[in-house]
Scaffold this active site. Structure first.
Site, PDB file in Angstrom:
ATOM      1  N   TYR A  69      24.671 -27.304  34.751  1.00 33.82           N
ATOM      2  CA  TYR A  69      22.957 -26.583  35.033  1.00 33.82           C
ATOM      3  C   TYR A  69      22.516 -26.847  36.372  1.00 33.82           C
ATOM      4  O   TYR A  69      22.245 -28.526  36.056  1.00 33.82           O
ATOM      5  CB  TYR A  69      22.444 -26.659  34.039  1.00 33.82           C
ATOM      6  CG  TYR A  69      22.620 -26.625  32.755  1.00 33.82           C
ATOM      7  CD1 TYR A  69      23.866 -25.014  32.617  1.00 33.82           C
ATOM      8  CD2 TYR A  69      22.245 -26.043  31.114  1.00 33.82           C
ATOM      9  CE1 TYR A  69      24.043 -24.780  31.493  1.00 33.82           C
ATOM     10  CE2 TYR A  69      22.005 -25.198  30.466  1.00 33.82           C
ATOM     11  CZ  TYR A  69      23.675 -25.016  30.278  1.00 33.82           C
ATOM     12  OH  TYR A  69      24.002 -23.965  29.108  1.00 33.82           O
ATOM     13  N   GLN A 195      27.728 -23.658  19.114  1.00 31.56           N
ATOM     14  CA  GLN A 195      27.264 -23.006  19.799  1.00 31.56           C
ATOM     15  C   GLN A 195      28.122 -21.917  20.297  1.00 31.56           C
ATOM     16  O   GLN A 195      28.446 -21.934  21.559  1.00 31.56           O
ATOM     17  CB  GLN A 195      26.937 -24.030  20.628  1.00 31.56           C
ATOM     18  CG  GLN A 195      25.143 -23.679  21.251  1.00 31.56           C
ATOM     19  CD  GLN A 195      25.173 -24.424  23.064  1.00 31.56           C
ATOM     20  OE1 GLN A 195      25.738 -24.280  24.173  1.00 31.56           O
ATOM     21  NE2 GLN A 195      24.453 -25.828  22.429  1.00 31.56           N
ATOM     22  N   LEU A 226      18.261 -13.026  22.404  1.00 34.45           N
ATOM     23  CA  LEU A 226      18.000 -12.057  22.763  1.00 34.45           C
ATOM     24  C   LEU A 226      18.676 -10.903  23.596  1.00 34.45           C
ATOM     25  O   LEU A 226      18.690  -9.961  23.901  1.00 34.45           O
ATOM     26  CB  LEU A 226      16.477 -12.482  23.971  1.00 34.45           C
ATOM     27  CG  LEU A 226      15.554 -13.074  23.087  1.00 34.45           C
ATOM     28  CD1 LEU A 226      14.552 -12.928  23.509  1.00 34.45           C
ATOM     29  CD2 LEU A 226      14.711 -12.368  21.451  1.00 34.45           C
ATOM     30  N   GLY A 227      20.153 -11.184  23.466  1.00 39.24           N
ATOM     31  CA  GLY A 227      20.979 -10.197  24.107  1.00 39.24           C
ATOM     32  C   GLY A 227      20.604 -10.436  25.602  1.00 39.24           C
ATOM     33  O   GLY A 227      20.950  -8.975  26.196  1.00 39.24           O
ATOM     34  N   ARG A 302      11.604 -17.409  31.511  1.00 40.33           N
ATOM     35  CA  ARG A 302      11.694 -18.019  33.227  1.00 40.33           C
ATOM     36  C   ARG A 302       9.832 -17.969  33.247  1.00 40.33           C
ATOM     37  O   ARG A 302       9.945 -19.249  34.386  1.00 40.33           O
ATOM     38  CB  ARG A 302      11.504 -16.915  34.002  1.00 40.33           C
ATOM     39  CG  ARG A 302      12.980 -15.827  34.063  1.00 40.33           C
ATOM     40  CD  ARG A 302      12.588 -14.851  34.748  1.00 40.33           C
ATOM     41  NE  ARG A 302      14.964 -14.102  35.028  1.00 40.33           N
ATOM     42  CZ  ARG A 302      14.802 -14.247  35.220  1.00 40.33           C
ATOM     43  NH1 ARG A 302      15.029 -14.905  36.202  1.00 40.33           N
ATOM     44  NH2 ARG A 302      16.624 -14.395  35.139  1.00 40.33           N
ATOM     45  N   THR A 303       9.174 -17.535  32.476  1.00 36.87           N
ATOM     46  CA  THR A 303       7.742 -18.368  32.512  1.00 36.87           C
ATOM     47  C   THR A 303       7.019 -18.415  31.112  1.00 36.87           C
ATOM     48  O   THR A 303       7.511 -18.822  30.166  1.00 36.87           O
ATOM     49  CB  THR A 303       7.232 -17.106  32.642  1.00 36.87           C
ATOM     50  OG1 THR A 303       6.680 -15.976  32.347  1.00 36.87           O
ATOM     51  CG2 THR A 303       7.376 -16.310  34.107  1.00 36.87           C
ATOM     52  N   GLN A 306       6.107 -16.368  28.869  1.00 33.86           N
ATOM     53  CA  GLN A 306       7.576 -15.512  28.088  1.00 33.86           C
ATOM     54  C   GLN A 306       7.498 -17.013  26.628  1.00 33.86           C
ATOM     55  O   GLN A 306       8.350 -15.978  26.293  1.00 33.86           O
ATOM     56  CB  GLN A 306       8.496 -15.222  29.054  1.00 33.86           C
ATOM     57  CG  GLN A 306       8.032 -14.122  30.062  1.00 33.86           C
ATOM     58  CD  GLN A 306       9.200 -13.938  31.144  1.00 33.86           C
ATOM     59  OE1 GLN A 306      10.498 -14.822  31.178  1.00 33.86           O
ATOM     60  NE2 GLN A 306      10.003 -13.325  31.847  1.00 33.86           N
TER      61      GLN A 306
END
Length: 337
Positions: A69, A195, A226-227, A302-303, A306
């Site tokens: 990552y 996972q 959340l797809g 992202r925030t 959110q």
């Protein structure tokens, strides 16, 4: 109204039969250090720190990362953030498989050379002596299962790893079963966590996979709950996708999620969300937390706003009738979970 972070106070959840208890929702960090198609960072170090702070403020203690990552930046930033904290209070999971050095085929996979080198490298980036969970990020068909399990067991015996997991192996639960049989016959550490991708619209693991996990006492920690954003309500069956949309060019996303069957499912999701005064995303996450055998879904954002909305799903109380309606809203070969 979404509660403040300090009002969420995540509970602890059991991770299968490991005996480990940790936060009921994990923080996923796959966007940390990730560049988009324009070469811009999706989440830089400052934002990553803000998200880690917000997760901690809500009672979060379970952080999921991988050595690829952000080219290792995700682990480095987590390590910097942990430096001023009590490491023992946090559960850290990382993953190994994908190639990390261009032109070096031995920097890929789960062979002995790769595993031994990469565990030391990721511990150095995290600035810690151990990870609580080490996942194989994919199955390595080029490495015999016996060699892999022997090497992984050595990492556990050395104290560098506490528990072992396997990520993204939905059609191949039999490979985990075979590897665990080898491990148990030899007195080695088996896989104790799985996972997979799992959400209200993507139910492929229901049936044999979840039954296997349940019977073996393996913790199931789903990603993509959340797809890929579909279950947040951001897509509309009546509207065309913007030309610059990330998913507009993804036929797999459109075929997997943007179907009439899934939009009908979303209609039921919206109805339940209205009933409990929550967002569709919060209800989708709450539904997942009601599934037997599911431990600590991985949520990302992202925030900070959110993330706060996603973590607040832990405060949503769905009735059995609402859970059943959501489960029945999409047909499929599901078991009686």
């Amino acid at each position: 109204m979404t509660p403040a972070l300090e009002e969420i106070d995540l509970d602890f959840a059991d991770l299968g039969r490991t005996g480990l208890q940790t936060s009921e929702l994990q923080l996923g960090t796959w966007r940390f250090g990730k560049e988009n198609e324009a070469g811009e960072l999706e989440i830089g170090e400052e934002r990553a720190t803000e998200l880690l702070d917000a997760y901690e403020a809500a009672g979060g203690r379970y952080i999921d990362t991988a050595d690829v990552y952000g080219g290792g930046d995700s682990e480095r930033w987590i390590g910097d953030w942990l430096a001023d904290r009590d490491r023992e209070r946090y559960t850290i999971a990382s993953k190994i498989y994908w190639q990390t050095r261009e032109g070096d085929p031995n920097s890929r996979g789960t062979n002995r050379k790769s595993l031994r080198h990469r565990i030391d490298a990721l511990l150095d980036r995290l600035d810690t002596d151990y990870v609580d969970v080490l996942y194989i990020h994919r199955w390595d068909d080029e490495t015999p299962a016996r060699e892999m399990m022997k090497t992984l067991n050595g990492l556990v015996e050395s104290g560098k790893v506490h528990y072992l997991g396997a990520s993204t192996l939905r059609p191949n639960a039999w490979k985990v079963a075979r590897a665990n049989e080898i491990a148990r016959n030899e007195g080695w550490e088996p896989f104790t966590l799985l996972q997979p991708r799992y959400n209200l619209a993507d139910r492929e693991i229901e049936g044999d996979y979840l039954e296997f996990a349940r019977e073996q006492g393996l913790a199931v920690c789903p990603w993509s709950p959340l797809g890929q954003g579909f279950l947040t309500g951001k897509y509309d069956r009546e509207e065309d996708l913007p030309e610059d949309s990330r998913v507009a060019a993804s036929s797999r996303f459109q075929e997997s999620y943007l179907t009439e069957e899934n939009f009908a499912l979303h209609d039921e999701l919206d109805a339940v969300a209205d009933e409990v005064d929550a967002s569709p995303a919060q209800v989708a996450l709450a539904w997942l937390q009601h599934r037997e055998g599911v431990s600590a879904p991985i949520v990302g954002a992202r925030t900070v706003d959110q993330l706060r909305e996603n973590l607040a799903s832990a405060t949503i109380d769905l009735s059995d009738e609402q859970v059943d309606r959501l489960t029945a809203a999409k047909e499929g070969p599901y078991d009686d979970l």
